[in-house]
Design a protein around this motif. Structure first.
Motif, PDB file in Angstrom:
ATOM      1  N   GLN A 202       0.623  -1.570  -0.087  1.00 55.00           N
ATOM      2  CA  GLN A 202       0.144  -0.431   0.277  1.00 55.00           C
ATOM      3  C   GLN A 202       0.550   1.423   0.297  1.00 55.00           C
ATOM      4  O   GLN A 202       0.163   1.976  -0.527  1.00 55.00           O
ATOM      5  N   THR A 269      -1.086  -3.555  -5.377  1.00 47.10           N
ATOM      6  CA  THR A 269      -2.242  -2.478  -5.498  1.00 47.10           C
ATOM      7  C   THR A 269      -2.777  -1.894  -6.629  1.00 47.10           C
ATOM      8  O   THR A 269      -1.340  -2.356  -7.841  1.00 47.10           O
ATOM      9  N   ARG A 279      -9.163  -0.301  -1.957  1.00 46.64           N
ATOM     10  CA  ARG A 279      -8.567  -1.494  -0.970  1.00 46.64           C
ATOM     11  C   ARG A 279     -10.074  -2.596  -2.006  1.00 46.64           C
ATOM     12  O   ARG A 279      -9.367  -4.377  -1.736  1.00 46.64           O
ATOM     13  N   ALA A 280     -10.644  -2.657  -2.591  1.00 46.57           N
ATOM     14  CA  ALA A 280     -11.893  -3.743  -2.884  1.00 46.57           C
ATOM     15  C   ALA A 280     -11.127  -3.926  -3.724  1.00 46.57           C
ATOM     16  O   ALA A 280     -11.094  -5.487  -4.384  1.00 46.57           O
ATOM     17  N   HIS A 283      -7.845  -6.471  -2.838  1.00 46.70           N
ATOM     18  CA  HIS A 283      -8.645  -7.765  -2.033  1.00 46.70           C
ATOM     19  C   HIS A 283      -9.221  -8.770  -3.738  1.00 46.70           C
ATOM     20  O   HIS A 283      -8.599 -10.204  -3.883  1.00 46.70           O
ATOM     21  N   GLN A 286      -5.449 -10.329  -4.628  1.00 48.83           N
ATOM     22  CA  GLN A 286      -5.257 -11.156  -3.111  1.00 48.83           C
ATOM     23  C   GLN A 286      -6.160 -12.331  -3.498  1.00 48.83           C
ATOM     24  O   GLN A 286      -5.889 -13.141  -2.922  1.00 48.83           O
ATOM     25  N   HIS A 287      -7.177 -12.204  -4.081  1.00 48.56           N
ATOM     26  CA  HIS A 287      -8.561 -13.256  -3.677  1.00 48.56           C
ATOM     27  C   HIS A 287      -8.608 -13.494  -4.733  1.00 48.56           C
ATOM     28  O   HIS A 287     -10.046 -14.260  -4.960  1.00 48.56           O
ATOM     29  N   LEU A 292     -15.801 -14.928  -6.016  1.00 44.90           N
ATOM     30  CA  LEU A 292     -15.424 -13.204  -5.219  1.00 44.90           C
ATOM     31  C   LEU A 292     -17.165 -12.526  -6.145  1.00 44.90           C
ATOM     32  O   LEU A 292     -17.412 -12.768  -7.247  1.00 44.90           O
ATOM     33  N   GLU A 296     -20.576  -8.682  -1.672  1.00 43.43           N
ATOM     34  CA  GLU A 296     -19.278  -8.528  -1.466  1.00 43.43           C
ATOM     35  C   GLU A 296     -18.168  -7.405  -1.051  1.00 43.43           C
ATOM     36  O   GLU A 296     -17.615  -7.064  -0.515  1.00 43.43           O
ATOM     37  N   LEU A 297     -17.990  -7.313  -2.227  1.00 42.43           N
ATOM     38  CA  LEU A 297     -16.902  -6.156  -2.536  1.00 42.43           C
ATOM     39  C   LEU A 297     -16.489  -4.849  -2.559  1.00 42.43           C
ATOM     40  O   LEU A 297     -16.625  -4.063  -2.326  1.00 42.43           O
ATOM     41  N   ILE A 300     -16.937  -3.733   0.968  1.00 41.37           N
ATOM     42  CA  ILE A 300     -15.150  -4.173   1.469  1.00 41.37           C
ATOM     43  C   ILE A 300     -15.476  -2.509   1.431  1.00 41.37           C
ATOM     44  O   ILE A 300     -14.144  -1.830   1.757  1.00 41.37           O
TER      45      ILE A 300
END
Length: 381
Positions: A202, A269, A279-280, A283, A286-287, A292, A296-297, A300
């Protein structure tokens, strides 16, 4: 019966991928390959030898080579000018270009190049990286060994280098994307960030060079790195040596293209003007292999799903669904190039589910099967 050729593998630092590439070619030609130097560092014993492959160099190796002027020699990697023999090396210029474009894609405004004084290829990486970045953003040069009392030491103490990196990081604008010309140096930078309480990626996105599996495994945060395609460099070097042993004249230095950036968590990032959208994105990257959902996003990001979709498309240029797809496709590409995993395993790891779906995606995207794409990406020698 035809006599088998005897080839020596001489090295002052052991990189498994390079030797595996040499072994690939040596096996196909039935060579007697002596790679025993990698165990204890002892130069090969005297005796009949048809060719020599050298990876890395020092004064001891250079003196040893001068006593064998009649033996064909191939050097793997960047070397000092005037060395005896042919050179086969990664395309460092292309590697630097790949690194710059990857960091630029993160949306960062501040960039830096972390230099290792001991690497002869560092100047070439630095020059191209700066040229790629500079029209758009400023590049800060970081040399933790300059003015640190290490001018006469080939390997400065790590603790002092890290301390200097801590001081230099404190003076830099953040967030910043840093390209280190060596994976070990990237690990030093990670330690400096940890000591300062700086978040990776970040606040400091870190990209190494070499994609060494040891350094990648040791990194506290999975390390993104430019894969210099060392195994293919080894194969290409052995092929050039074979031509030299058959009496063909040595040609100009041979460059082997890199496999590109293998993006992992240390650069996962993307900075936008909305930190919640950023931030989304982090995420997702990374996932991506998980199931997804947009809802859910949105949670976040702390937004309603409708507002999240609109803001995401406005700032990123495409939908969250497309971002997930791009991350999955990039992962499938990396696994195809970097591993020998079967298609079902790659589909599962990248989030596409099964081999049939993976094949459909590659047909639509590249008009190729995954295996054909793998062969094309790896090239052949």
């Amino acid at each position: 019966m035809k006599r088998r050729r005897k080839v020596l593998y001489v090295t002052d630092h052991y990189r498994e991928e390079v030797l595996l590439g040499v072994v690939d070619y040596a096996r196909s030609r039935g060579w007697m390959l002596d790679a025993s130097m990698r165990f204890r560092g002892d130069l090969p014993a005297e005796g009949r030898v048809d060719g020599i492959i050298v990876h890395g160099s020092n004064d001891r190796i250079e003196r040893w080579l001068k006593n064998r002027p009649e033996v064909p020699v191939v050097h793997l990697g960047a070397v000092k000018s005037g060395v005896q023999g042919q050179v086969v090396e990664p395309d460092y210029e292309q590697a630097a270009q790949d690194a710059a474009r990857h960091l630029l894609s993160l949306g960062l405004f501040n960039h830096a190049f972390l230099r290792s004084r001991s690497l002869p290829e560092s100047k070439r990486l630095r020059s191209v990286f700066q040229k790629e970045i500079f029209p758009l953003n400023r590049v800060e040069m970081i040399d933790p060994d300059d003015d640190a009392g290490f001018s006469d030491r080939p390997t400065p103490p790590r603790e002092q280098r890290v301390s200097r990196l801590v001081r230099m990081l404190g003076q830099m604008a953040k967030p910043v994307g840093v390209f280190a010309d060596d994976d070990q140096l990237a690990l030093d930078l990670m330690l400096a960030c940890e000591l300062m309480g700086l978040r990776v990626p970040q606040e400091v996105a870190i990209l190494g060079c070499g994609n060494s599996q040891i350094e990648v495994a040791m990194a506290p945060s999975p390390l993104s790195s430019v894969d210099l395609n060392w195994r293919r460099v080894g194969r290409a070097g052995a092929r050039v040596l074979s031509e030299m042993m058959e009496g063909r004249a040595a040609s100009e230095p041979v460059k082997v293209g890199p496999l590109g950036v293998f993006a992992r968590a240390s650069t996962a990032t993307m900075v936008t003007s909305n930190p919640m959208i950023t931030r989304a994105i982090v995420h997702i990257r990374q996932h991506f292999a998980e199931n997804l959902k947009s809802s859910e996003l949105a949670k976040i990001a702390g937004m309603t799903e409708r507002a999240f979709r609109a803001e995401f498309r406005c700032l990123v240029g495409h939908s969250p669904r497309t971002e997930i797809f791009k991350s999955r496709l990039a992962a499938a590409n990396r696994l195809l190039r970097d591993t020998d995993l079967k298609l079902d395993a790659i589909a599962l790891e990248s989030g596409f589910g099964n081999a049939r779906k993976l094949c459909e995606i590659f047909a639509q995207t590249y008009q190729l099967t995954p295996n054909s794409w793998r062969d094309k990406a790896r090239g052949s020698n």
